[in-house]
Design a protein around this motif. Sequence first.
Motif, PDB file in Angstrom:
ATOM      1  N   ILE A  17       0.832  -1.220   0.000  1.00  0.00           N
ATOM      2  CA  ILE A  17       0.000   0.000   0.000  1.00  0.00           C
ATOM      3  C   ILE A  17       0.863   1.266   0.000  1.00  0.00           C
ATOM      4  O   ILE A  17       0.428   2.305  -0.484  1.00  0.00           O
ATOM      5  N   ALA A  27      -3.690   8.622  -6.834  1.00  0.00           N
ATOM      6  CA  ALA A  27      -4.014  10.050  -6.880  1.00  0.00           C
ATOM      7  C   ALA A  27      -2.779  10.903  -6.647  1.00  0.00           C
ATOM      8  O   ALA A  27      -1.709  10.399  -6.306  1.00  0.00           O
ATOM      9  N   VAL A  54     -12.253 -11.448   4.955  1.00  0.00           N
ATOM     10  CA  VAL A  54     -12.882 -10.550   5.944  1.00  0.00           C
ATOM     11  C   VAL A  54     -14.406 -10.667   5.825  1.00  0.00           C
ATOM     12  O   VAL A  54     -14.961 -10.596   4.731  1.00  0.00           O
ATOM     13  N   ALA A  84      -4.544   5.254 -18.337  1.00  0.00           N
ATOM     14  CA  ALA A  84      -3.835   5.986 -17.283  1.00  0.00           C
ATOM     15  C   ALA A  84      -2.357   5.634 -17.361  1.00  0.00           C
ATOM     16  O   ALA A  84      -1.999   4.455 -17.369  1.00  0.00           O
ATOM     17  N   ALA A 121     -12.729  10.782  -0.120  1.00  0.00           N
ATOM     18  CA  ALA A 121     -12.407   9.764   0.899  1.00  0.00           C
ATOM     19  C   ALA A 121     -11.951  10.454   2.183  1.00  0.00           C
ATOM     20  O   ALA A 121     -12.348  10.071   3.299  1.00  0.00           O
TER      21      ALA A 121
END
Length: 395
Positions: free
Chosen positions: A41, A47, A129, A189, A303
């Motif tokens: 991560i 972004a 999960v 992208a 977010a």
Amino acid sequence: MSTRTKVAVVGAGPAGLTVANLLNHSGIDCVLLEERSRTHIEQRPRAGFIEEWAVRALDEHGLADRLLRTAGTQTFSEFRFDGARHFFRYGDLSGHRHFVYPQQELVTDLVATYVDDGGGDARFEVADVRLHDLDTDAPAVTYTDRDGREQRVDCDFVAGCDGAQGVSRKHMPPDAVVARHDYGIGWLALLAEAPPSADGVLFGVHPRGFAAHMARSDRVTRFYLQCPPGDTEDSWPDERVWRELQARLAVPGGEITEGELIEKRVLDMHNYVVEPMSHGRLHLAGEAAHLVAPIAAKGMNLALHDALLLADAFGAHYRGDDAKLDGYSDTCLSRVWQYQEFSQWLSDVFHSSTQDPPSDPFRARLAQARLRRLLGSEATATALAEVYIGKRADF
Ligand SMILES: Cc1cc2nc3c(=O)[nH]c(=O)nc-3n(C[C@H](O)[C@H](O)[C@H](O)COP(=O)(O)OP(=O)(O)OC[C@H]3O[C@@H](n4cnc5c(N)ncnc54)[C@H](O)[C@@H]3O)c2cc1C
């Protein structure tokens, strides 16, 4: 094995990490569960443009030290069409700016503050999960840890921050409304090891298709190329990428600097919004609740907005006041819909003129009229600047 906590936070993206940091800082017990490794991560590029209000809010909680020390700022963008440059100086019009800070750097900072400085409980590489008993006062989350052991976290609340591919959204009741929109286009992208070619974002409105340029750092630039939906990276060899970027973005006096392409992936451009964002003891935040295609660089900003509100609402709950938690979904959604509307507006401007002659000449001429109004009317530009930079969006 089981643990008891107050809030189980699922997902360590910008939303989940912000919630976890704010709770930890306020002395509210939480457990953060993430399916990927910490290294993964901290290296995942996405972004890069953060609105000033969000940076100020992170800074109020001590979460923006390195960002404020190292990030560049931008105050204008440039529309390029018919071989000319047209400036949209939203910084002058709104008094606010963008901070240019790659998402993986923000994630790295937020993990370090939560885990290393704050001693927060983060569990990486969890699998399977599952959320349980969300409509009772005693919900729980179960998962398999990285050593293959079954684990259970009993909690008061679940913060579902696990993004577009997560499990939380699937636990919303069947009567939750999921509004969807498909733009019917793709964006290739790209990340290039090339210094930015301009001090602002470049929007190339071109008959061959839309293209964009956004700085990420002194050495790395993100580019986008409009492409057919469902297109694949294989149909975009490097030589074709640069040929199209030069054709759609370069203008006299505004050259495009090339470099090695280090990321290439096709995004099918679509949006969704889940309403309400709360169900029982589950509260969604970020892309778990709403996706906005990266047309206006809004997703991470939303977010962060949700996360700041949610952590504040949990804090109020533990002080005996549930009004903020009750109003959480409505407060988030007002900004979500303003940003969705803005992205749709920009998308029409960006994409309606492609193809020569345009496939829908009426929409193409409308888009051109909008663009002329934006560039010719200070009142229109000021109104747009406020939403573009998020200065006013809570209507
Ligand atoms: C190419 C691109 C460019 C972008 N540019 C911008 C920009 O300039 N500005 C902007 O504001 N936004 C931008 N965005 C959008 C932005 O990246 C996202 O909106 C942002 O990452 C959303 O944050 P999040 O925390 O909600 O979700 P995420 O960042 O997706 O985090 C969710 C986390 O949950 C984890 N997870 C998933 N499932 C589970 C599970 N079952 N259990 C546990 N963990 C799970 C994931 O591994 C992930 O770490 C861009 C997006 C893309 C793709």
